[in-house]
Scaffold this motif. Structure first.
Motif, PDB file in Angstrom:
ATOM      1  N   GLU A 161      61.024  23.658  -0.284  1.00 35.26           N
ATOM      2  CA  GLU A 161      61.017  25.118  -0.267  1.00 35.26           C
ATOM      3  C   GLU A 161      62.197  25.670   0.522  1.00 35.26           C
ATOM      4  OE1 GLU A 161      59.046  26.998  -2.107  1.00 35.26           O
ATOM      5  OE2 GLU A 161      58.278  25.080  -2.887  1.00 35.26           O
ATOM      6  N   ALA A 162      62.556  24.989   1.610  1.00 38.83           N
ATOM      7  CA  ALA A 162      63.694  25.436   2.417  1.00 38.83           C
ATOM      8  C   ALA A 162      64.997  25.366   1.629  1.00 38.83           C
ATOM      9  CB  ALA A 162      63.796  24.599   3.693  1.00 38.83           C
ATOM     10  N   LYS A 198      65.245  25.610  -1.654  1.00 41.37           N
ATOM     11  CA  LYS A 198      65.196  26.698  -2.643  1.00 41.37           C
ATOM     12  C   LYS A 198      65.551  28.035  -1.995  1.00 41.37           C
ATOM     13  CE  LYS A 198      61.730  24.692  -5.782  1.00 41.37           C
ATOM     14  NZ  LYS A 198      60.370  24.862  -6.346  1.00 41.37           N
ATOM     15  N   GLU A 199      65.069  28.277  -0.766  1.00 43.37           N
ATOM     16  CA  GLU A 199      65.384  29.518  -0.065  1.00 43.37           C
ATOM     17  C   GLU A 199      66.876  29.602   0.232  1.00 43.37           C
ATOM     18  OE1 GLU A 199      62.976  29.837   3.396  1.00 43.37           O
ATOM     19  OE2 GLU A 199      61.094  29.973   2.275  1.00 43.37           O
ATOM     20  N   ASP A 213      68.430  30.693  -2.833  1.00 45.57           N
ATOM     21  CA  ASP A 213      68.118  32.108  -3.041  1.00 45.57           C
ATOM     22  C   ASP A 213      69.151  32.988  -2.347  1.00 45.57           C
ATOM     23  OD1 ASP A 213      65.967  32.168  -4.724  1.00 45.57           O
ATOM     24  OD2 ASP A 213      64.462  32.061  -3.130  1.00 45.57           O
ATOM     25  N   ARG A 214      69.547  32.592  -1.130  1.00 41.84           N
ATOM     26  CA  ARG A 214      70.458  33.414  -0.348  1.00 41.84           C
ATOM     27  C   ARG A 214      71.862  33.466  -0.931  1.00 41.84           C
ATOM     28  NH1 ARG A 214      67.320  31.178   3.957  1.00 41.84           N
ATOM     29  NH2 ARG A 214      68.787  29.457   4.260  1.00 41.84           N
ATOM     30  N   GLY A 252      68.457  31.891  -7.487  1.00 44.36           N
ATOM     31  CA  GLY A 252      67.013  31.832  -7.352  1.00 44.36           C
ATOM     32  C   GLY A 252      66.336  30.927  -8.357  1.00 44.36           C
ATOM     33  N   ASP A 289      67.954  39.585  -1.500  1.00 44.02           N
ATOM     34  CA  ASP A 289      67.333  38.980  -0.322  1.00 44.02           C
ATOM     35  C   ASP A 289      66.244  39.936   0.149  1.00 44.02           C
ATOM     36  OD1 ASP A 289      66.584  37.945   2.099  1.00 44.02           O
ATOM     37  OD2 ASP A 289      68.609  37.634   2.860  1.00 44.02           O
TER      38      ASP A 289
END
Length: 780
Positions: A147-148, A150-151, A154-155, A159, A227
């Motif tokens: 998950e980290a 993927k985040e 995202d930034r 995404g 974000d």
């Protein structure tokens, strides 16, 4: 009766015996329980460990041989062993005088690898995952790491990134962990919409928020990344925008980010309720603190009756009164604004209530989250320290200063009760952001020099110390410029910005000679108030002239004399007073920036003169809804020798940088060759109106402007005894020049650029004109 009494006595005796028996059994049970819960062992035996040393296990439990323990000690020991991350299961049992600790060891990670990543490097991903080489393998940690990752994608606007894991078993309880990444395509912000806004169009509101709609330059600016935290910050910016423009009832009903199923891009929508626009009504100050000078506090109020309501003006008033109260010996004074809306005439009466706040002191200031910036860089922005009286207004001011530094993505200041009732702990949570910058600047002058370019590397937070460093190299066909600048914003622990500039410039654009100037400057700037500062500087320069013999006509005596004096040294000290209240340096909409500077050259060296210069620019929004901005600017200067006559190159020169439509050094006195001789006195003025260009999205950062410039340069302190013919020297007397024109201003990813088209409407025959000019956009 006797028989009955005997029966009753027997029953009583039997009941008493029964109670005594039950009591004995209960006491035995309780004693047994106490014995079980408060035990002592002589040996601690560790089982199931293969890689972890037994002493490591014993060192992580709270039970010791020869000391009593109970069930709470067993629970605490199990928790401590699990917390090491080394074990998947832990059991603790007692067998006689032996405590048996049975563990199942976690696998150990031999290596962590990332596959398929291109947009994020390995070192960037290593910083966000918890799985480390030689660390314990745990499925929960791996799930968190997925998950980290993927985040992290995202930034950077990806995404749709997919992450899977692969675990390879190795001998001796070791594993290799691989994160397999499919980065996917870049997710863009397809549109930003506003619903419910009547006072301001969508384009104006888009300029307020930091999230930008995707365009053809977004790959450079990276401002079109969705974000959620950034969206929350945008909400706050919208609130401040409306609150400061009279809309005290403004609220955001919702802000949503939805994915367009057809494109996979984001659609952001803000639903607003603007409410009515208010003005300030009656303004009062009411104090319950004996000794507070109410009249003095009233003079410090920034909000004025009849003016458009502004939350910022209220905040500024509170800050000013809080600082004044602390200076009068009331550090705990609590100033609270109380507003009373008059819906009939749309005014807000404001009463500033001054009460004695709760006495509290700062126990400590704890800095968290800074991975790069040093603690002391953050602490020095607080006008408070451990042991000082707690003042929430000063804390908020420190937060604003931290945000203004540009070192952090986010700044959050919270409080927590201290160890005593009158103690508080300040927690300062920050998140570092990139502060380095690589920039490319360009310009063009049709009057000489042609195209120019500059490449610069700058760092606003050098080594996390809050220092500024810039290295720049630039030039054109005929010029070369090299510059190194350094600034320490808190010199010797005080709020003094001290630094130096060293550089070397070469210029071969002049006919017949080349110029090389090497210089060094030491400077220090000290704040007087939030908007007023003073600057002291010392500069030493050496100018060298190389005559190449290519003069078409012999140079005039002043120029030839200056060339013969090569090298020429200047040792000068200068002092300046600077006033600045503009709201945004990149695009000022309100405020004044003004300065006056005096320079004395004569501390050694060859130059010997004194000069004074001044300039001021006033910005005002003419139409808030259409974002039309007006600017008025004036300037002037005078130079005089303190010894013999001035040298020709020490006089003032102005041209296209000051009055558009003319070349550099395009106006003022000239000799028979048409070479500029400079002047002792100049004045200039500008009126300009800037506006967003229609039909172009605001996110492009392109604006237009119409301007009118006027300037004059006259006077001379040169030895002009050689000028015996009427055409030898022209332009000594005062004569005004004027021009009008239009500009195109672009806040480009490479830096602010400006394209000026100026047309002289008032000039002299000997002036040199230039219609088009291209350079940086700052003109104040």
């Amino acid at each position: 009766m006797k028989a009955g009494s005997r029966v009753l006595g027997a029953v009583r005796a039997l009941a008493l015996a029964t109670l005594m028996a039950v009591g004995s059994v209960g006491a035995a049970v309780i004693a047994s329980t106490v014995t079980a819960n408060a035990a002592v062992v002589s040996v601690i035996e560790v089982r199931g460990n293969a890689r972890v040393d037994a002493n490591t296990v014993r060192g992580n439990i709270t039970i010791e041989p020869g000391k009593s323990f109970d069930n709470s000690d067993i629970d605490a020991s199990i928790k401590r062993l699990f917390a090491t991350g080394l074990f998947s299961d832990v059991q603790i049992t007692r067998r006689g005088s032996t405590l048996v600790v049975t563990v199942d060891e976690n696998l150990i990670i031999n290596q962590v690898v990332f596959n398929g990543n291109k947009k994020l490097k390995d070192r960037q991903l290593e910083a966000v995952v918890q799985a480390k080489s030689l660390g314990p393998y745990n499925e929960t940690i791996i799930e968190y790491d997925v998950e980290a990752i993927k985040e992290a994608y995202d930034r950077i606007g990806r995404g749709e990134a997919e992450v899977s894991t692969q675990v390879v078993s190795l001998p001796n309880g070791r594993v290799n962990v691989a994160f397999n990444i499919n980065e996917g395509g870049r997710t863009k912000i397809e549109s930003i919409n506003f619903v419910g806004n009547q006072a301001y169009p969508n384009g104006r509101l888009k300029e307020v928020i930091s999230t930008k709609q995707s365009n053809f330059l977004s790959f450079l600016t990276r401002k079109d990344l969705y974000d959620p935290a950034k969206l929350r910050a945008d909400e706050e910016e919208l609130r401040r925008f409306y609150y400061n423009r009279g809309y005290a009832d403004f609220r955001i009903i919702s802000s949503t980010a939805d994915v367009d199923p057809a494109t996979g891009n984001w659609i952001i929508t803000f639903t607003l309720d603007e409410g009515e626009r208010y003005q300030f009504g009656d303004i009062q100050v009411d104090s319950t603190v004996p000794g507070i000078d109410v009249e003095r506090m009233r003079r410090l109020i920034e909000s004025r009756s009849g003016a458009v309501y502004s939350a910022e003006k209220v905040e500024d008033s509170i800050v000013a009164m809080s600082e004044a109260a602390a200076g009068e010996g009331y550090p705990f004074a609590d100033i609270t604004p109380r507003g009373n809306r008059n819906f009939a005439n749309r005014t807000i009466d404001v009463t500033y209530l001054i009460d004695q706040g709760q006495r509290a002191y700062i126990e400590r200031i704890e800095i968290r989250g800074n991975t790069r910036t040093s603690d002391y860089v953050i602490r020095r922005e607080f006008d408070l320290a451990e042991g000082d009286a707690y003042n929430r207004v000063l804390v908020q001011e420190a937060k604003k200063r931290l945000e203004a530094l540009g070192y952090f993505e986010a700044v959050n200041v919270t409080t927590s009760p201290g160890t005593e009732p009158d103690r508080v702990i300040l927690f300062v949570d920050v998140k570092d952001q990139s502060t380095g910058e690589f920039s490319i600047g360009a310009g063009y002058s049709t009057g000489g020099g042609g195209a120019t370019a500059e490449i610069a590397l700058s760092e606003r937070n050098f080594l996390g110390r809050g220092q500024y460093l810039k290295i720049a190299v630039g030039g054109s066909v005929d010029t070369r410029n090299y510059t190194l600048s350094f600034t320490e914003p808190y010199f010797l622990g005080y709020r003094l910005a001290a630094g130096f500039d060293i550089g070397r410039n070469t210029d071969s654009s002049q006919e017949g000679y080349n110029t090389t100037t090497t210089y060094g400057t030491l400077r220090v700037t000290a704040p007087i108030t939030d908007s007023l500062s003073t600057k002291l500087a010392y500069t030493y320069s050496v100018e060298e002239y190389d005559q190449d013999g290519s003069f078409f006509l012999p140079p005039s005596p002043p120029i030839q004399q200056a060339l013969d004096q090569s090298p020429w040294t200047t040792s000068a000290i200068s002092w300046a007073l600077i006033y600045n209240t503009i709201d945004d340096r990149s695009l000022p909409r309100e405020g004044i920036v003004a300065s006056v500077e005096t320079t004395y050259a004569g501390l050694g060296g060859d130059a010997d003169y004194v000069s004074i210069t001044g300039k001021a620019s006033y910005f005002h929004t003419l139409s808030d809804s259409q974002d039309i901005i007006g600017q008025l600017a004036i300037g002037g200067g005078y130079i005089a020798p303190t010894g013999d006559n001035l040298r020709v190159f020490d006089q003032f020169y102005i041209g296209g940088e000051t009055i558009r439509g003319f070349e550099s050094q395009g106006i003022g006195p000239r000799d028979y060759n048409g070479d500029a001789l400079g002047g002792t006195t100049y004045f200039n003025a500008t009126a300009e109106v800037g506006f967003p260009l229609p039909l172009l999205p605001r996110d492009f950062g392109v604006r237009g402007a119409f301007f009118a410039d006027a300037a004059t340069l006259y006077g001379s302190d040169l030895d002009l005894s050689w000028a015996t013919s009427p055409g030898d020297v022209e332009g000594i007397d005062m004569a005004w020049r004027a021009s009008v024109g239009a500009s195109l201003i672009w806040a480009s990813p490479f830096g602010p650029l400006r394209f000026d088209f100026g047309f002289p409407i008032l000039k002299e025959d000997y002036d040199k004109t230039q219609i088009f000019r291209f350079g940086t956009s700052a003109r104040f």
